[in-house]
Design an enzyme around this catalytic site. Structure first.
Site, mmCIF file in Angstrom:
data_model
loop_
_atom_site.group_PDB
_atom_site.id
_atom_site.type_symbol
_atom_site.label_atom_id
_atom_site.label_comp_id
_atom_site.label_asym_id
_atom_site.label_seq_id
_atom_site.Cartn_x
_atom_site.Cartn_y
_atom_site.Cartn_z
ATOM 1 N N SER A 1 19.498 97.910 30.223
ATOM 2 C CA SER A 1 18.401 97.040 30.620
ATOM 3 C C SER A 1 17.105 97.389 29.873
ATOM 4 C CB SER A 1 18.238 97.136 32.141
ATOM 5 O OG SER A 1 17.350 96.188 32.638
ATOM 6 N N ASP B 1 14.258 98.254 15.706
ATOM 7 C CA ASP B 1 13.973 97.109 14.827
ATOM 8 C C ASP B 1 12.726 97.342 13.978
ATOM 9 O OD1 ASP B 1 16.148 95.745 15.734
ATOM 10 O OD2 ASP B 1 15.041 94.051 16.568
ATOM 11 N N LYS C 1 23.254 95.679 28.900
ATOM 12 C CA LYS C 1 22.735 94.786 29.939
ATOM 13 C C LYS C 1 21.461 94.162 29.397
ATOM 14 C CE LYS C 1 20.470 93.671 33.966
ATOM 15 N NZ LYS C 1 19.059 93.294 34.145
#
Length: 438
Positions: free
Chosen positions: A295, A306, A320
């Protein structure tokens, strides 16, 4: 991060849910009767009350129907919480409650019962000699040896200044103490400085409204100590508030999107944007993850990966990557309804995929306990075997079968809230990140 925008977004989501309910009009007896399935449901409830041999617990039946309705979606992240559990959940979210100052884990293999996993300084449990490993037997006059863990938590907590009598067992011997409930603040951030002046911060959960404040304080402390690098540990962090995750990322990024939300119409909207702040940490950063990082933990690790702000070390994460809208219900319960999915700054999906670490390392902190099963002996017969050099006695059940599962090694935790305890020698993921920083 644009905090104002985040607040508006959440309010809009809540308003959207309310409008949708108003437009549907909810399920009523009239529109239920318009389908064969609806008439079947109504008739079943009627026949159950009319024909069943035993008294029918109406509340239990209807809550079971609610749980079954959400369960039919086959989505583990859309679910119903009963009012009693919701009350505990709300206190955990606020990060404060009246308690005795202990951390609990289940005592029995089936997840029931409770035992003390940690005792914190400054609270009544520590002052009255409660120790790690003590098992809850009774709270007041209520036997809790096989109770759900949430039920034990509910009975232990209460108004600040009130008292509760708890009967514990230590090495099989019971003892009872009267404990005063005091204001307990959940500290979800732990930190320490490793050899070579390397900073370490562990985030245990994002499900605490005080996480952002606690994390900012920990980062500020590391900057004050002029650490030569920082390790952020998100292992076993199952997530929580998306806002908290966004605010953690914002401590390391100076610009750009942090995470985006995509709804069922495929419309995508940036949820959080980083901003340059004097409190930002701009040094070398390692992020630790494992298969239980989920999560908001994946939002954080995905954004930092990224943007190449951090090196991610550890295991493939859980996967998740969906957001839920919490809906408070008339009975005091809560429904969590999946509403959208999350995308990393580069547009990567997280759900059912997870985050792949830059450096893959197996988590070596906890090994699988020794376990065995057997059969072919007389019911009730005791069998003693040597396990890891120690005698272990098991008793056969009525079918002559016997089982044994060794106790899982508990993590070492400090009795001082906010203080992290780590071991570079037995923790392969931490050791790898530490070496990479050096």
């Amino acid at each position: 991060m644009n905090a104002k925008r985040l607040t508006v977004t959440l309010a809009a989501l809540g308003a959207t849910a309310a409008v949708a309910y108003a437009q549907m009009g909810g399920y009523t007896q009239a529109n239920l009767s318009s389908t064969a399935e609806g008439r079947t449901f109504l008739q079943l409830l009627s026949d159950l009350n009319r024909l069943y041999l035993y008294p029918v617990d109406q509340k239990k039946v209807l809550r079971g129907a609610i749980t079954g309705a959400l369960g039919s979606l086959d989505d583990e992240f859309t679910y119903y919480s009963e009012p009693e559990d919701n009350a505990i959940d709300a206190a955990n979210l606020q990060g404060e409650f009246g308690g005795i100052g202990v951390q609990l884990v289940a005592a029995n293999p089936d997840g029931s019962g409770g035992k003390v996993d940690n005792v914190y300084k400054g609270y009544s449990a520590a002052e009255n000699g409660v120790q790690i490993g003590d098992q809850f037997l009774k709270i007041g006059e209520t036997d809790v040896t096989t109770a759900k863990l949430n039920e034990i938590v509910r009975l232990v907590r209460g108004e600040k200044g009130s008292s509760v009598a708890v009967t514990f067992a230590r090495e099989g011997k019971p003892y009872t103490v009267k404990l005063e409930r005091r204001q307990v603040t959940i500290v979800s951030v732990e930190s320490t400085v490793l050899p070579g002046n390397v900073g370490y911060i562990a985030l245990n959960t994002f499900y605490n409204e005080k996480v952002s404040e606690q994390f900012s304080a920990a980062v500020a402390d590391m900057k004050k100590k002029n650490v030569k690098g920082l390790i952020l540990d998100l292992r076993d962090n199952g997530g929580g508030l998306l806002n908290a995750g966004v605010e953690v990322v914002d401590q390391f990024l100076q610009s750009g999107p942090i995470v985006s939300l995509r709804d069922r119409s495929k419309a995508t909207e940036v949820f959080g944007t980083a901003r340059r702040q004097t409190t930002d940490y701009t040094g070398k950063l390692m992020v630790l993850v494992n298969k239980n990082s989920a999560s908001a933990s994946e939002v954080v690790s995905g954004a930092l990966q990224d943007t190449k702000k951090a090196t991610i070390v550890g295991e493939q994460t859980f996967g998740k990557g969906v957001a839920q809208i919490p809906v408070t219900l008339p009975d005091g319960g809560k429904a969590a309804i999946v509403n959208s999915e999350w995308l990393t700054p580069n547009g990567r999906q997280i759900h059912k995929k997870g985050i792949t670490p830059d450096v893959v390392v197996k988590d070596t902190r906890f090994t699988t306990p020794v376990n065995f099963t057997g059969s072919g002996v007389k019911p009730g017969e005791k069998i003693t075997l040597t396990v890891e050099g120690k005698p272990v006695t098991v008793t056969a059940d009525k079918d002559g079968k016997f089982t044994y599962t060794g106790e899982i090694k508990r993590p070492t935790r400090s009795a001082q809230q906010g203080e992290a305890v780590v071991d570079l020698q037995t923790d392969a993921i931490l050791k790898k990140a530490y070496d990479l920083l050096k």
